[in-house]
Design an enzyme around this catalytic site. Structure first.
Site, PDB file in Angstrom:
ATOM      1  N   SER A 176      -1.145  -1.296  -5.819  1.00 23.34           N
ATOM      2  CA  SER A 176      -0.010  -2.245  -6.576  1.00 23.34           C
ATOM      3  C   SER A 176      -0.812  -1.962  -8.057  1.00 23.34           C
ATOM      4  CB  SER A 176      -2.289  -2.636  -6.969  1.00 23.34           C
ATOM      5  OG  SER A 176      -2.790  -2.781  -5.142  1.00 23.34           O
TER       6      SER A 176
ATOM      7  N   LYS B   3     -15.538  -7.986  -6.317  1.00 22.06           N
ATOM      8  CA  LYS B   3     -14.934  -8.774  -7.536  1.00 22.06           C
ATOM      9  C   LYS B   3     -14.323  -9.742  -6.511  1.00 22.06           C
ATOM     10  CE  LYS B   3     -13.374  -7.445 -10.891  1.00 22.06           C
ATOM     11  NZ  LYS B   3     -11.868  -7.170 -12.812  1.00 22.06           N
ATOM     12  N   ASP B   4     -13.680  -9.093  -5.876  1.00 25.08           N
ATOM     13  CA  ASP B   4     -12.877 -10.396  -4.189  1.00 25.08           C
ATOM     14  C   ASP B   4     -14.170 -11.562  -3.809  1.00 25.08           C
ATOM     15  OD1 ASP B   4     -10.344  -9.125  -5.437  1.00 25.08           O
ATOM     16  OD2 ASP B   4     -10.232  -8.652  -3.137  1.00 25.08           O
TER      17      ASP B   4
ATOM     18  N   GLU C 296       5.224 -33.553   0.075  1.00 25.15           N
ATOM     19  CA  GLU C 296       4.038 -33.514   0.238  1.00 25.15           C
ATOM     20  C   GLU C 296       3.857 -32.828  -0.952  1.00 25.15           C
ATOM     21  OE1 GLU C 296       1.636 -34.754   1.507  1.00 25.15           O
ATOM     22  OE2 GLU C 296       0.610 -33.141   2.044  1.00 25.15           O
TER      23      GLU C 296
ATOM     24  N   HIS D   9       0.376  -0.759   0.148  1.00 27.59           N
ATOM     25  CA  HIS D   9      -0.202  -0.474  -0.208  1.00 27.59           C
ATOM     26  C   HIS D   9       0.496   1.495   0.336  1.00 27.59           C
ATOM     27  CE1 HIS D   9      -4.478  -1.653   1.428  1.00 27.59           C
ATOM     28  NE2 HIS D   9      -3.462  -2.345   0.942  1.00 27.59           N
TER      29      HIS D   9
END
Length: 391
Positions: free
Chosen positions: A216, A238-239, A282, A212
Site C-alpha cells: 500500500s 481500524k477498518d 442518476e 499487494h
C-alpha cells in the site's frame, strides 16, 4: 513442553496449506505501513458494497420479471408483497449510490496521495476499468425498474452509439435487439446486469493482487520498506470502525430516506409516448453527463467521454514529479481541490436544463477538467521543481 512443541509444528504445517497461506499472507500478516489513516478504509468498504449488491441482486432476481408488461409491477410486488422485499429493494437501490460514494472517495484519496504513480500503475489502471464496469452495470440496472426515467434514459444513452461512423446504427440495433427500446432490450440488460457484477468481483481480486505486489501507498507518498506492521489485528480494527460508521450512514438511507437519491419520475411506469420534461441520469453519472452535453456534436461528445477515461488511465504516465502525493506539494494540493470543485460543478450542471447559463458553465468546467489532466498535471511537477531550486 512436548504439547507446546507439537502445537507449534501443527500450526506451522497448517500455514503451509495453500488456502490458509493465502489468507495469512494477504489478510493477517500482510505488511502494512504503520501511518495509514482511515482514508485507506475505502477499499475494503467498496468490497463490502460489491458483496451486498451481488447478494441483494441475486435475491431480487428471484422475483423480478424481465418483461415490459411486468417489470414495473414486479418491482412494486417485491416492495409490497414479498417478505422483506422492501429491504432487499432499498438496500440494492441505495447500495448502488453507496458503492459510488465509496469508490469516488477511494479515487480522490488515490489522486491526493499519488497512489497512481509508479510502481502502482497496474493498480490504478485496473481500478479505472472497474469504475467503467461499475458505470455500465449501474446504467443498465437503472433501466430494469422500467419507470419513465429508466425508459427514456436508456433511449437517450443507447442512441449515442449511432454517432459511431459506419457501424453506429448497427450497434444501436444490436443494443436494442430491434428498432426501439422494448422487451428485447430489457431482457438483454437484465442478463448483462446479472453477469457484470461477477466480472467486477474478478477484476477487484486482480486489483487487490496488483496492490499487494508492491504494498500500500501511505500519506507521505514514499515507498515504505520499513516501519510496517501486520494488517491483523491493527488495521483490521481500524477498518472495522470505518465499516460500522458506513453501516450507520447506509442504514439512514435504507430505513429513513429510501427514495432520497432516486428520481421521482421513476415511480411512474414507462410510457413511450410521454417524454419527461427533463431527462437526467442518476446522480453518480451527472458529471459524465455534463461533459457529454457540453459538446453540441454527438460524436465529439461520445469522444469526450472516451477521453475522460483515457486521461484517467494515462495519469500514471502524465505524472511528472519525483514526489507522489500532495503532502509536500502545495501547488498540486491546490490543483487537487480545484479538480474536486470541478467535479461538483459538473455534477450540478448535469442535473440542470440544457440552456444558458448552464451550457456555458458546463463547457468551461469540461474544458478545465481536461486541462487539469492534459496540461496541469504534466507541467506542475517541473514547475514545482524549478520553484524549489530557486528557493
Amino acid at each position: 513442553m512436548a504439547i507446546s512443541t507439537f502445537s507449534f509444528k501443527q500450526r506451522s504445517s497448517l500455514f503451509r496449506e495453500p488456502a490458509v497461506s493465502l489468507i495469512n499472507d494477504h489478510l493477517i500478516e500482510y505488511p502494512t505501513p504503520s501511518n495509514l489513516t482511515y482514508a485507506w478504509s475505502f477499499g475494503s468498504i467498496a468490497g463490502i458494497c460489491l458483496l451486498l449488491q451481488i447478494l441483494t441482486g441475486v435475491f431480487l432476481a428471484m422475483h423480478y420479471a424481465a418483461s415490459v408488461d411486468l417489470a414495473f409491477l414486479s418491482v412494486e410486488h417485491i416492495i409490497r408483497d414479498v417478505n422483506g422485499g422492501w429491504f432487499l429493494r432499498y438496500m440494492h437501490a441505495n447500495g448502488a449510490s453507496m458503492f459510488f460514494i465509496v469508490v469516488y472517495l477511494h479515487i480522490f484519496r488515490g489522486l491526493y496521495y499519488g497512489s497512481y504513480a509508479a510502481p502502482r500503475e497496474a493498480v490504478w489502471c485496473i481500478g479505472v476499468v472497474i469504475l467503467l464496469l461499475m458505470i455500465i452495470t449501474a446504467f443498465i440496472g437503472y433501466v430494469l425498474p422500467w419507470g419513465q426515467m429508466s425508459f427514456w434514459g436508456a433511449t437517450v444513452i443507447t442512441s449515442l452509439a449511432s454517432a459511431i461512423p459506419v457501424v453506429g446504427n448497427h450497434v444501436v440495433t444490436w443494443l436494442w435487439g430491434g428498432f426501439s427500446v422494448d422487451n428485447a432490450t430489457l431482457n438483454r440488460f437484465f442478463s448483462l446486469h446479472y453477469l457484470l457484477p461477477f466480472i467486477i468481483a474478478g477484476a477487484s481480486l486482480v486489483h487487490l493482487a496488483a496492490l499487494h505486489q508492491y504494498g500500500s501507498n501511505n500519506p507521505l507518498g514514499v515507498v515504505a520498506h520499513t516501519d510496517k506492521i501486520s494488517f491483523y489485528p491493527y488495521f483490521y480494527v481500524k477498518d472495522l470502525v470505518a465499516w460500522v460508521l458506513f453501516a450507520i450512514f447506509f442504514s439512514f438511507f435504507v430505513f429513513f430516506a429510501p427514495n432520497a437519491l432516486g428520481h421521482p419520475d421513476n415511480y411512474i411506469e414507462a410510457n413511450p409516448i410521454s417524454t419527461p420534461a427533463h431527462i437526467v441520469p442518476e446522480w453518480y453519472f451527472l458529471w459524465v453527463y455534463a461533459i457529454l452535453r457540453s459538446i453540441p456534436n454527438k460524436l465529439a461528445g461520445v469522444g469526450a467521454i472516451g477521453l475522460t477515461f483515457v486521461c484517467l488511465l494515462a495519469l500514471p504516465w502524465l505524472h511528472d514529479s519525483p514526489i507522489k502525493g500532495a503532502s509536500f506539494r502545495p501547488l498540486y494540493r491546490l490543483s487537487f481541490w480545484f479538480l474536486v470543485a470541478l467535479v461538483f460543478v459538473l455534477g450540478w450542471i448535469g442535473a440542470e436544463p440544457v440552456e444558458e447559463p448552464f451550457l456555458t458553465i458546463g463547457q468551461l468546467a469540461s474544458f478545465s477538467f481536461f486541462f487539469y489532466f492534459l496540461v496541469l498535471i504534466p507541467f506542475l511537477g517541473p514547475l514545482e521543481d524549478e520553484l524549489l531550486s530557486e528557493v
